[in-house]
Design an enzyme around this catalytic site. Structure first.
Site, PDB file in Angstrom:
ATOM      1  N   ASP A   1      -5.030  17.489 -29.548  1.00 36.62           N
ATOM      2  CA  ASP A   1      -6.271  17.347 -28.778  1.00 36.62           C
ATOM      3  C   ASP A   1      -6.076  16.560 -27.482  1.00 36.62           C
ATOM      4  O   ASP A   1      -6.982  15.854 -27.030  1.00 36.62           O
ATOM      5  CB  ASP A   1      -7.376  16.659 -29.612  1.00 36.62           C
ATOM      6  CG  ASP A   1      -7.570  17.348 -30.946  1.00 36.62           C
ATOM      7  OD1 ASP A   1      -7.609  18.588 -30.951  1.00 36.62           O
ATOM      8  OD2 ASP A   1      -7.646  16.654 -31.977  1.00 36.62           O
ATOM      9  N   GLU A   2      -4.924  16.687 -26.871  1.00 33.07           N
ATOM     10  CA  GLU A   2      -4.656  15.935 -25.642  1.00 33.07           C
ATOM     11  C   GLU A   2      -5.220  16.613 -24.410  1.00 33.07           C
ATOM     12  O   GLU A   2      -5.171  16.050 -23.306  1.00 33.07           O
ATOM     13  CB  GLU A   2      -3.126  15.746 -25.439  1.00 33.07           C
ATOM     14  CG  GLU A   2      -2.411  14.961 -26.521  1.00 33.07           C
ATOM     15  CD  GLU A   2      -1.899  15.863 -27.636  1.00 33.07           C
ATOM     16  OE1 GLU A   2      -2.243  17.065 -27.634  1.00 33.07           O
ATOM     17  OE2 GLU A   2      -1.169  15.367 -28.512  1.00 33.07           O
TER      18      GLU A   2
ATOM     19  N   LYS B   1      -4.413  20.114 -23.770  1.00 33.43           N
ATOM     20  CA  LYS B   1      -3.342  21.026 -23.342  1.00 33.43           C
ATOM     21  C   LYS B   1      -3.891  22.280 -22.679  1.00 33.43           C
ATOM     22  O   LYS B   1      -3.322  22.796 -21.732  1.00 33.43           O
ATOM     23  CB  LYS B   1      -2.471  21.432 -24.540  1.00 33.43           C
ATOM     24  CG  LYS B   1      -1.684  20.289 -25.124  1.00 33.43           C
ATOM     25  CD  LYS B   1      -0.879  20.718 -26.338  1.00 33.43           C
ATOM     26  CE  LYS B   1      -1.710  20.927 -27.570  1.00 33.43           C
ATOM     27  NZ  LYS B   1      -2.284  19.731 -28.172  1.00 33.43           N
TER      28      LYS B   1
ATOM     29  N   GLY C   1      -7.191  24.255 -31.173  1.00 29.14           N
ATOM     30  CA  GLY C   1      -8.410  24.563 -30.433  1.00 29.14           C
ATOM     31  C   GLY C   1      -8.186  24.184 -28.987  1.00 29.14           C
ATOM     32  O   GLY C   1      -8.205  23.013 -28.642  1.00 29.14           O
ATOM     33  N   HIS C   2      -7.882  25.159 -28.146  1.00 23.78           N
ATOM     34  CA  HIS C   2      -7.588  24.871 -26.744  1.00 23.78           C
ATOM     35  C   HIS C   2      -8.800  25.214 -25.889  1.00 23.78           C
ATOM     36  O   HIS C   2      -9.194  26.376 -25.791  1.00 23.78           O
ATOM     37  CB  HIS C   2      -6.341  25.637 -26.297  1.00 23.78           C
ATOM     38  CG  HIS C   2      -5.093  25.149 -26.980  1.00 23.78           C
ATOM     39  ND1 HIS C   2      -3.898  25.817 -26.953  1.00 23.78           N
ATOM     40  CD2 HIS C   2      -4.866  24.034 -27.713  1.00 23.78           C
ATOM     41  CE1 HIS C   2      -2.990  25.129 -27.637  1.00 23.78           C
ATOM     42  NE2 HIS C   2      -3.568  24.042 -28.113  1.00 23.78           N
TER      43      HIS C   2
ATOM     44  N   GLN D   1      -1.244  21.588 -31.498  1.00 22.99           N
ATOM     45  CA  GLN D   1      -1.229  20.292 -32.197  1.00 22.99           C
ATOM     46  C   GLN D   1      -0.474  19.249 -31.338  1.00 22.99           C
ATOM     47  O   GLN D   1      -0.503  19.362 -30.128  1.00 22.99           O
ATOM     48  CB  GLN D   1      -0.622  20.393 -33.603  1.00 22.99           C
ATOM     49  CG  GLN D   1      -1.491  21.135 -34.600  1.00 22.99           C
ATOM     50  CD  GLN D   1      -1.399  22.636 -34.485  1.00 22.99           C
ATOM     51  OE1 GLN D   1      -0.325  23.187 -34.469  1.00 22.99           O
ATOM     52  NE2 GLN D   1      -2.530  23.311 -34.421  1.00 22.99           N
TER      53      GLN D   1
ATOM     54  N   ALA E   1     -12.394  20.589 -31.650  1.00 22.69           N
ATOM     55  CA  ALA E   1     -12.724  21.898 -31.088  1.00 22.69           C
ATOM     56  C   ALA E   1     -12.698  22.978 -32.171  1.00 22.69           C
ATOM     57  O   ALA E   1     -13.345  24.019 -32.046  1.00 22.69           O
ATOM     58  CB  ALA E   1     -11.742  22.240 -29.980  1.00 22.69           C
TER      59      ALA E   1
ATOM     60  N   GLY F   1     -15.209  20.626 -35.418  1.00 17.77           N
ATOM     61  CA  GLY F   1     -16.385  19.839 -35.024  1.00 17.77           C
ATOM     62  C   GLY F   1     -16.376  18.421 -35.580  1.00 17.77           C
ATOM     63  O   GLY F   1     -17.304  17.650 -35.345  1.00 17.77           O
TER      64      GLY F   1
HETATM   65  P1  IMP Z   1      -3.605  21.733 -40.848  1.00 22.69           P
HETATM   66  O1  IMP Z   1      -2.748  21.980 -39.674  1.00 22.69           O
HETATM   67  O2  IMP Z   1      -4.918  22.463 -40.817  1.00 22.69           O
HETATM   68  O3  IMP Z   1      -2.872  21.939 -42.147  1.00 22.69           O
HETATM   69  O4  IMP Z   1      -4.006  20.173 -40.852  1.00 22.69           O
HETATM   70  C1  IMP Z   1      -3.042  19.139 -41.038  1.00 22.69           C
HETATM   71  C2  IMP Z   1      -3.379  17.938 -40.157  1.00 22.69           C
HETATM   72  O5  IMP Z   1      -3.190  18.279 -38.777  1.00 22.69           O
HETATM   73  C3  IMP Z   1      -4.828  17.467 -40.272  1.00 22.69           C
HETATM   74  O6  IMP Z   1      -4.864  16.062 -40.100  1.00 22.69           O
HETATM   75  C4  IMP Z   1      -5.511  18.123 -39.086  1.00 22.69           C
HETATM   76  O7  IMP Z   1      -6.658  17.421 -38.660  1.00 22.69           O
HETATM   77  C5  IMP Z   1      -4.399  18.052 -38.050  1.00 22.69           C
HETATM   78  N1  IMP Z   1      -4.492  19.110 -37.041  1.00 22.69           N
HETATM   79  C6  IMP Z   1      -4.210  20.420 -37.175  1.00 22.69           C
HETATM   80  N2  IMP Z   1      -4.401  21.074 -36.032  1.00 22.69           N
HETATM   81  C7  IMP Z   1      -4.802  20.167 -35.130  1.00 22.69           C
HETATM   82  C8  IMP Z   1      -5.124  20.237 -33.736  1.00 22.69           C
HETATM   83  O8  IMP Z   1      -5.054  21.278 -33.082  1.00 22.69           O
HETATM   84  N3  IMP Z   1      -5.504  19.065 -33.162  1.00 22.69           N
HETATM   85  C9  IMP Z   1      -5.539  17.888 -33.833  1.00 22.69           C
HETATM   86  N4  IMP Z   1      -5.239  17.768 -35.134  1.00 22.69           N
HETATM   87  C10 IMP Z   1      -4.867  18.905 -35.781  1.00 22.69           C
END
Ligand code: IMP
Length: 422
Positions: free
Chosen positions: A13-14, A16, A40-41, A222, A297, A300
């Site tokens: 969530d930086e 990107k 979520g971009h 991520q 994103a 929510g």
């Molecule tokens: P998963 O990728 O859905 O298995 O979630 C594993 C961990 O990564 C959880 O803490 C999620 O909140 C985090 N996570 C997954 N995708 C994102 C992202 O795009 N942004 C921030 N955190 C993420």
């Protein structure tokens, strides 16, 4: 010709999406190498917000073709929704999107297992419930469904049947609603059919474009601290969002990537469970969340907020070999009297400045903060470094020094043109 990667330096969530969109002005091809619909971009088209989860954000620039690489886990149902969303903005993906043959497919079974594990687990990860972990489990268990399998209907049906019987043998009838699964399978098969025309040789396209001197952007999802090998395990995602993941996820050698751009927010956020040394459970954390609209994103969920963690960020720079940094959301700090940077961790009285030494004790960290005067002046929408308030300039230069990496891009607002290039 250049090959540039854009990688999240923190816990995701930086911002990107916006940086990818900015860089894509000069890019011919964008490729994603890991993750799936958990990403979520957020990008803006004509001031309208659009959130992409699987299709690389480069698709909104009409000069760009896109690859969903082998290292991804692709959700056909989500992908069809994204294609429709783009079409509603008159963006056509036809002939511009390639789903690589060896990418894995997220099925309704994976999503259900993800929900089930999270609800039953005593040690919740706080996943996005998009079926990401279970799809990667199948991949490594060598029982996954490949995108290539979608091109042969009878083979796909056999694989789905086999997954259904695995599910019914491994789980109790009370765990899942079989009718719900069967209903979702109809929609799943329909979407598999719809996306099959995009399943093509992404590997060859990438290498052909490299050979013909195209400008290529590799888009991470991520963030570094969620990396399965190097992140805050087990509170991580199931793929490799770091620069190392590029080679495996795309079959593209790391030494052919010219620039690795690390994206860092001017402060830190995290969603889901897991250690977060600089987290602020006070009015400052609340203020960052409110001004920064820090809500996931994809899900929510409110994001956890804290000051800039330079210990984790330095580790991230080493791990990825960042050649430059894009610093996002600087404007969110405009209304703070002081801004803080955590440059070391104190654990049981001992000070650590290396993340790798401290990583097993993160729950016991007392962050050691350096305090800097804020700027109490708007940086919103500023387009040149010279126009920033003096203290904001000092903050940026200080981060750059601490991370030993030049900050070359600063984002000062959500819109396309609210950006500083140094
Ligand atoms: P998963 O990728 O859905 O298995 O979630 C594993 C961990 O990564 C959880 O803490 C999620 O909140 C985090 N996570 C997954 N995708 C994102 C992202 O795009 N942004 C921030 N955190 C993420």
């Amino acid at each position: 010709m250049s090959v540039v990667s854009v990688i999240g330096g923190q816990w995701g969530d930086e911002g990107k999406g916006k940086i990818v969109d900015y860089i894509c002005r000069d890019i011919d091809l964008v490729a994603r190498y890991q993750g799936g619909a958990n990403a979520g971009h957020t990008v803006y088209i004509n001031n309208k917000k659009i959130v992409l989860h699987q299709i690389p954000s480069g698709i909104i620039r009409e000069n760009c073709d896109c690859i969903l690489g082998n290292g991804m886990v692709v959700d056909p149902i989500g992908l069809v929704e994204e294609i429709k969303l783009l079409e509603s903005f008159n963006i056509d993906v036809e002939d511009r999107m390639y789903i690589a043959f060896n990418s894995h497919i997220v099925t309704p079974f994976h999503k259900m297992i993800d929900k089930f594990s999270e609800s039953k687990s005593k040690k919740k990860i706080g996943t996005t419930l998009k079926g990401i972990g279970p799809a990667y489990v199948d991949k490594y268990n060598r029982t996954g469904i490949l995108a290539f399998d979608l091109l042969d209907h009878s083979n796909l049906n056999l694989k789905i049947q086999s997954k259904l019987s695995d599910l019914t043998s491994q789980y109790d009838n009370h765990d899942f609603d079989l009718k719900e699964i069967k209903d979702s399978l109809d929609k799943f098969k329909e979407c598999c059919e719809k996306i099959s025309k995009y399943i093509k040789d992404g590997f060859n396209l990438l290498h052909e474009r490299y050979k013909s001197n195209s400008n290529i952007l590799i888009e991470g999802a991520q963030g570094t601290m969620l990396d399965i090998d190097h992140g805050t395990y087990p509170y991580v995602t199931s793929s490799s969002p770091t620069s190392g993941g590029i080679s495996t996820g795309l079959g593209f050698p790391g030494n052919q990537v010219n620039e690795n751009i690390g994206i860092f927010k001017a402060y830190t956020t995290r969603v889901g469970e897991g250690p977060f040394p600089t987290e602020l459970n006070d009015r400052f954390g609340e203020k960052l969340r409110k001004i920064g609209s820090e809500f996931g994103a994809t899900t929510g969920r409110p994001r956890r907020c804290g000051w800039f963690d330079a210990v984790a960020a330095r580790y991230s720079c080493k791990l990825n070999g960042f050649t430059k940094i894009a610093l996002t959301k600087l404007d969110i700090l405009d209304e703070f009297d002081e801004v803080l940077i955590c440059n070391s961790y104190k654990i049981k009285g001992k000070e650590y400045s290396n993340f790798s030494e401290a990583q097993y004790y993160l729950n016991e960290v007392e962050p050691v903060f350096q305090h800097f005067p804020g700027w109490n002046e708007s940086t919103y929408g500023k387009k040149s470094f010279e126009d920033l308030p003096e203290n904001a300039k000092k903050y940026v230069l200080l981060l750059s020094n601490i991370l030993e990496t030049p900050i070359k891009i600063i984002s000062t607002g959500p819109k396309r043109n609210q950006i500083i290039s140094i």
